[in-house]
Design an enzyme around this catalytic site. Structure first.
Site, short mmCIF file in Angstrom:
data_model
loop_
_atom_site.label_atom_id
_atom_site.label_comp_id
_atom_site.label_asym_id
_atom_site.label_seq_id
_atom_site.Cartn_x
_atom_site.Cartn_y
_atom_site.Cartn_z
N GLU A 173 0.85 -1.19 0.00
CA GLU A 173 0.00 0.00 0.00
C GLU A 173 0.89 1.25 0.00
O GLU A 173 0.40 2.36 0.14
CB GLU A 173 -0.99 -0.02 1.17
CG GLU A 173 -0.33 -0.12 2.53
CD GLU A 173 -0.70 1.04 3.42
OE1 GLU A 173 -1.82 1.06 3.88
OE2 GLU A 173 0.16 1.93 3.64
N CYS A 215 -3.32 -4.66 3.91
CA CYS A 215 -2.26 -5.54 4.41
C CYS A 215 -2.25 -6.94 3.81
O CYS A 215 -1.43 -7.77 4.19
CB CYS A 215 -2.35 -5.65 5.93
SG CYS A 215 -2.09 -4.09 6.76
N THR A 251 -11.96 -1.25 13.59
CA THR A 251 -10.98 -2.12 12.89
C THR A 251 -10.85 -3.49 13.58
O THR A 251 -10.22 -4.38 13.02
CB THR A 251 -9.57 -1.47 12.86
OG1 THR A 251 -9.16 -1.22 14.21
CG2 THR A 251 -9.57 -0.17 12.09
N HIS A 255 -2.29 -12.37 10.53
CA HIS A 255 -1.87 -10.98 10.31
C HIS A 255 -1.69 -10.30 11.66
O HIS A 255 -2.40 -10.60 12.62
CB HIS A 255 -2.90 -10.22 9.46
CG HIS A 255 -2.51 -8.79 9.29
ND1 HIS A 255 -1.27 -8.42 8.83
CD2 HIS A 255 -3.15 -7.63 9.58
CE1 HIS A 255 -1.16 -7.11 8.83
NE2 HIS A 255 -2.29 -6.60 9.28
N SER A 314 -7.44 -4.63 5.24
CA SER A 314 -8.60 -3.78 5.49
C SER A 314 -9.34 -3.51 4.19
O SER A 314 -8.76 -3.47 3.12
CB SER A 314 -8.16 -2.46 6.11
OG SER A 314 -7.73 -2.69 7.43
#
Lengths: 354, 133
Positions: free
Chosen positions: A85, A117, A206, A239, A301
């Site tokens: 990203e 990610c 999140t 993750h 995300s």
């Protein structure tokens, strides 16, 4: 998703920049109790790229080592996908520069991926498909990032830099990829608009509806479709946006700290975004034995997860000796810097016109 | 540096491609058209040779008055490195402090940012040296 032909990993390597900053140092600048923040996030330090490092240089280092370890030549690589990203160019692929640096040009297909990610694991799946279909012999999947949090934002305590490269093929495998699953929804938990320097996020949003739901959803589908359970795996890599989330999800799903320990790098290097799961897998492969089974689940995300059921072969012992540093070797070479130095390295200081 | 000039040298900058004289087997970097030892004997015999990237520091210095592309890393170390192929290269030595460098230090090539045309221009990448640990 099971590929029609046996595919897996032929070579791999991880790279993390040398510099580190501690949460205490960051907290001091913004009037926060950084030590407490670090404890809450389970992060003791995060990696910081030097001014001459970016996603391209990190990807090249990992890619060159991976090619060397697999004992391949650049021209043996038929596809390169780089997930990140923080690609240095908005338009001009990172993958082309990596391809030139490993000598894979010009007869290959290449592109950059972006999926927060999990762009690195998306590249894994693309390479698996191309190899299994017989379109290419070897593909390279890279996950690499030099992510930034806005100064003073909670993300600044975790956003770090690093990456890993994997060569996917059908022969000379050091690990077979038995199965993969994905879980994708439209969940706006974290994003960065075009032209914005720093990302925005939904704070606590999140967590439960984003990270936990997708990781559990994706991993459970893999369990169901392969008839496995946590006990069937020797290791697991989830993750790791901070040190808290992966530990929590692992416990909730029935994994032990011993299973996730080798791949849990975030307490020492921070969240390397697209590099996080690939680096965790690389560190796990560094210690795995022939026959070890590894569960991997990424999270990106926006949102989605990819899971993999990976089984290490006897060949792992052979490629370890090939003059390529382990992830531990790379990580243990570190130097702490001040916030002022960090602000300079990360271009947070307006230099006017030089 | 113009874009075409940089682009022409990508093989040397990213991969360390030099040449080997087919007559005396001496290696040159950057590549030469003709071997200065064998001269006309080498014509048509110079072939590409990829360097291993490994070598030893011969001598080094610390730069305090940088060119603009290196301001972010000042002071920085420049080193002359004797490569395994018996050819010398000059480059920046990174990821080490000046006081820890000494002649004979074993180094490896790494690819880093060398600079950029401008904030909207192209980014130049190329070789630098890192210590082998």
């Amino acid at each position: 998703m099971k590929s029609s032909k046996e595919v897996g990993i032929k070579g791999y390597a991880g790279y993390v920049p040398r510099y580190r900053i501690s949460p205490t140092e960051i907290g001091e600048v913004w009037g926060k109790d950084g030590a407490r923040m670090g404890k809450g996030l389970n992060i003791q330090s995060k990696s910081v790229p030097s001014p001459d490092e970016d996603v391209i240089s990190i990807s090249i280092q990992a890619a060159k080592w991976a090619v060397k370890r697999a004992k391949l030549r650049g021209e043996d690589i038929g596809a390169i996908y780089v997930g990140s990203e923080s690609h240095p160019y908005a338009v001009k692929p990172t993958a082309t520069i990596v391809a030139a640096a490993v000598g894979a040009t010009p007869y290959l297909t290449a592109a950059d991926y972006e999926f927060a990610c999990k762009a690195g694991t998306a590249a894994f799946q693309t390479c698996m498909g191309l190899v299994a279909s017989g379109m290419i012999k070897n593909g390279m999947a890279i996950g690499s990032d030099t992510s930034q949090g806005a100064p003073g934002d909670a993300l600044e305590y975790s956003a770090a830099a690093g990456g890993a490269a994997f060569i996917i093929g059908a022969d000379d495998l050091i690990a077979k990829i038995n199965y993969t699953t994905s879980f994708t929804t439209d969940t706006p938990d974290f994003w960065r608009r075009e032209g914005q320097k720093y990302p925005s996020h939904g704070g606590r949003f999140t967590g439960q509806p984003a990270y936990f739901k997708h990781i559990a959803g994706c991993t459970n589908v893999l369990f169901e479709e392969t008839g496995t359970e946590p006990d069937d795996f020797d290791y697991a890599v989830f993750h790791q946006p901070n040190g808290k989330f992966p530990v929590k999800i692992a416990k909730k799903m029935g994994f032990t700290m011993e299973q996730i320990g080798p791949g849990l790098l975030v307490p020492r290097i921070g969240n390397t975004y697209s590099g996080a799961v690939p680096l965790g897998l690389a560190a796990t492969l560094d210690v795995a034995e022939p026959g070890s089974r590894i569960l991997v689940t990424s999270y990106g995300s926006g949102a989605g997860s990819d899971s993999f059921d990976i089984e290490v072969t006897d060949r792992i012992e052979e490629i370890r000796e090939r003059d390529v540093p382990s992830v531990e070797d790379v990580i243990s070479n570190s130097v702490y810097i001040s916030y002022a130095m960090y602000a300079k390295f990360r271009e947070k200081i307006d230099r006017g016109e030089w | 540096m113009t874009i075409p000039r940089f682009w022409r040298e990508i093989k040397q900058r990213y991969k360390g491609i030099g040449v080997e004289c087919g007559n005396c087997q001496r290696v040159y970097f950057p590549p030469r058209e003709v071997c200065p030892h064998c001269r006309r004997e080498s014509i048509g015999k110079m072939k590409e040779r990829e360097l291993t990237g490994k070598g030893k520091v011969i001598t080094y210095t610390e730069i305090h008055e940088p060119m603009s592309d290196f301001k972010m890393m000042t002071p920085y170390i420049m080193a002359i490195v004797e490569m395994d192929e018996d050819v010398r290269m000059t480059g920046q030595l990174v990821d080490i402090e000046y006081e820890d460098v000494e002649p004979g230090l074993e180094v490896d090539v790494t690819i880093r940012r060398l600079g950029e045309e401008s904030p909207s221009g192209i980014i130049y990448y190329g070789y630098k040296f890192v210590p082998i640990r």
